[in-house]
Design an enzyme around this catalytic site. Structure first.
Site, PDB file in Angstrom:
ATOM      1  N   TYR A  71       0.838  -1.170   0.242  1.00 47.95           N
ATOM      2  CA  TYR A  71      -0.155   0.053  -0.105  1.00 47.95           C
ATOM      3  C   TYR A  71       1.208   1.101  -0.005  1.00 47.95           C
ATOM      4  O   TYR A  71       1.527   1.666   1.111  1.00 47.95           O
ATOM      5  CB  TYR A  71      -0.946   0.163   1.253  1.00 47.95           C
ATOM      6  CG  TYR A  71      -1.986  -1.010   1.351  1.00 47.95           C
ATOM      7  CD1 TYR A  71      -2.279  -1.757   0.068  1.00 47.95           C
ATOM      8  CD2 TYR A  71      -2.726  -1.140   2.322  1.00 47.95           C
ATOM      9  CE1 TYR A  71      -3.368  -2.760   0.155  1.00 47.95           C
ATOM     10  CE2 TYR A  71      -3.966  -2.195   2.420  1.00 47.95           C
ATOM     11  CZ  TYR A  71      -3.780  -2.861   1.318  1.00 47.95           C
ATOM     12  OH  TYR A  71      -5.119  -3.769   1.177  1.00 47.95           O
ATOM     13  N   PHE A 226     -13.985  -4.931  -0.440  1.00 46.13           N
ATOM     14  CA  PHE A 226     -15.006  -4.220  -1.357  1.00 46.13           C
ATOM     15  C   PHE A 226     -16.355  -4.436  -0.775  1.00 46.13           C
ATOM     16  O   PHE A 226     -17.447  -4.953  -1.692  1.00 46.13           O
ATOM     17  CB  PHE A 226     -14.958  -4.833  -2.718  1.00 46.13           C
ATOM     18  CG  PHE A 226     -13.438  -4.409  -3.283  1.00 46.13           C
ATOM     19  CD1 PHE A 226     -12.956  -3.260  -3.166  1.00 46.13           C
ATOM     20  CD2 PHE A 226     -13.010  -5.344  -4.407  1.00 46.13           C
ATOM     21  CE1 PHE A 226     -11.585  -3.127  -3.496  1.00 46.13           C
ATOM     22  CE2 PHE A 226     -11.705  -5.078  -5.013  1.00 46.13           C
ATOM     23  CZ  PHE A 226     -11.197  -3.995  -4.637  1.00 46.13           C
ATOM     24  N   PRO A 227     -16.826  -4.130   0.172  1.00 50.11           N
ATOM     25  CA  PRO A 227     -17.965  -4.467   0.993  1.00 50.11           C
ATOM     26  C   PRO A 227     -19.369  -3.748   0.609  1.00 50.11           C
ATOM     27  O   PRO A 227     -20.152  -4.088   0.673  1.00 50.11           O
ATOM     28  CB  PRO A 227     -17.738  -4.045   2.528  1.00 50.11           C
ATOM     29  CG  PRO A 227     -16.962  -2.972   2.215  1.00 50.11           C
ATOM     30  CD  PRO A 227     -15.667  -3.377   1.217  1.00 50.11           C
ATOM     31  N   LEU A 228     -18.920  -2.620  -0.266  1.00 46.55           N
ATOM     32  CA  LEU A 228     -20.000  -2.057  -0.919  1.00 46.55           C
ATOM     33  C   LEU A 228     -19.976  -2.229  -2.402  1.00 46.55           C
ATOM     34  O   LEU A 228     -20.856  -1.309  -3.244  1.00 46.55           O
ATOM     35  CB  LEU A 228     -19.988  -0.617  -0.797  1.00 46.55           C
ATOM     36  CG  LEU A 228     -19.987  -0.367   0.845  1.00 46.55           C
ATOM     37  CD1 LEU A 228     -19.832   1.319   1.105  1.00 46.55           C
ATOM     38  CD2 LEU A 228     -21.464  -0.638   1.343  1.00 46.55           C
ATOM     39  N   GLY A 230     -18.745  -2.309  -6.399  1.00 50.36           N
ATOM     40  CA  GLY A 230     -18.355  -0.880  -7.314  1.00 50.36           C
ATOM     41  C   GLY A 230     -17.056  -0.859  -7.261  1.00 50.36           C
ATOM     42  O   GLY A 230     -16.631   0.323  -7.628  1.00 50.36           O
ATOM     43  N   PRO A 233     -15.241  -1.259 -12.720  1.00 51.97           N
ATOM     44  CA  PRO A 233     -16.324  -1.096 -13.918  1.00 51.97           C
ATOM     45  C   PRO A 233     -16.736  -2.734 -14.001  1.00 51.97           C
ATOM     46  O   PRO A 233     -15.864  -3.492 -14.005  1.00 51.97           O
ATOM     47  CB  PRO A 233     -15.539  -0.702 -15.171  1.00 51.97           C
ATOM     48  CG  PRO A 233     -14.396   0.135 -14.635  1.00 51.97           C
ATOM     49  CD  PRO A 233     -13.898  -0.486 -13.299  1.00 51.97           C
TER      50      PRO A 233
END
Length: 314
Positions: A71, A226-228, A230, A233
């Site tokens: 990171y 990526f719990p939401l 999106g 693409p």
């Protein structure tokens, strides 16, 4: 940072209430809402702000943080080293399986070979400034959005686990987790003593439901990234679902909070690591731990169709 200490209380080492209540990770009691540090790279030009954000997270009850040496090419680990104190009792979870590639089309390259895993752990030890990384996730490249392993990077999981368990035996790492792994890979790995699984998973991308259940049965923490949705693409966004928008309006919450609250209620072994570089979003994420969805709302959210999150990048 610390690797010791166990508490079964509803408060952290600093006396803060645990957002989401207590959960279990690597034999430790932790808050069910933690912090994903990846987005701190956005604050490269505001180090003071980044450090203040981490201190605020600890004040709000965060006591497990997800990171990686790659990171920001050690930038994020350096922030954690500076911001976190032993008395905070924060459990740091890092990962290996990729290395920084600043000049590449995307800033990562696979690093799956056993010798690369060891080198990556050594990098994490140095950038975090610790003698042992409490938990290290072996990031496979088998599933979910992201890179895929090819050529000599397509390494059998048993060979990787042999390297990880050797480093655990040597004391370089405290416990082993998995990331971006298939159900079959998890089954093969369980005898090695897996403490958590980090896969792409959300209300709108529930491909890994069998693994959620497997982890619950085995006492393994399920830590969705990526719990939401999106993130890339082609992956739907939780916050655009009509059922989520309706629930948010009814509760006086944001759609993001509803999506995260659903994850907490969906399985008791779920731990969240929502990431942000914004203090307001941090507080909103922590507040998710106090949201309770009633049966009718849960039923409406459960009815949202799941779409695959298996998008290849690179």
């Amino acid at each position: 940072m610390t690797t010791t200490g166990t508490s079964s209380s509803d408060t952290t080492a600093t006396g803060a209430a645990r957002p989401g209540g207590p959960g279990q990770l690597a034999g430790r009691t932790v808050s069910r809402v933690g912090f994903g540090a990846m987005q701190l790279e956005r604050l490269r030009g505001d180090r003071r702000g980044a450090l203040a954000l981490l201190r605020r997270a600890v004040e709000l009850g965060v006591d497990h943080v997800d990171t990686a040496h790659f990171y920001g090419n050690s930038f994020v680990n350096g922030l954690l080293r500076e911001a976190l104190r032993p008395e905070d009792g924060v459990l740091v979870v890092s990962k290996v399986g990729a290395d920084p590639d600043p000049g590449g089309r995307i800033p990562l390259r696979p690093a799956q070979r056993p010798e690369e895993l060891r080198a990556s752990v050594e990098d994490n030890l140095k950038s975090l400034g610790v003698d042992q990384v409490p938990v290290v996730n072996l990031r496979r490249l088998d599933s979910g959005p992201g890179l895929r392993a090819e050529g000599d990077q397509a390494v059998d999981i048993d060979d990787q686990l042999a390297a990880m368990t050797a480093m655990r035996d040597e004391g370089m790492i405290g416990a082993i987790g998995l990331s971006s792994v298939t159900a079959e890979g998890l089954r093969r790995a369980i005898p090695a003593g897996i403490v958590c699984v980090q896969n792409a998973y959300s209300l709108v991308a529930r491909d890994d439901e069998t693994m959620v259940e497997m982890c619950a049965a085995e006492g393994i923490a399920w830590v969705p990234y990526f719990p939401l949705g999106g993130a890339f693409p082609g992956i739907p966004k939780v916050t655009e679902e009509p059922a989520v928008l309706a629930a948010a309006q009814s509760l006086g919450s944001t759609p993001s909070q509803v999506g995260l609250a659903w994850l907490l209620q969906h399985s008791p072994n779920t731990l969240l690591i929502p990431g942000t570089a914004d203090p307001g979003h941090l507080e909103a994420n922590i507040a998710v731990g106090a949201i309770t969805l009633d049966e009718a709302t849960v039923a409406s959210l459960d009815a949202v169709p799941s779409r695959s999150a298996d998008v290849r990048i690179g």
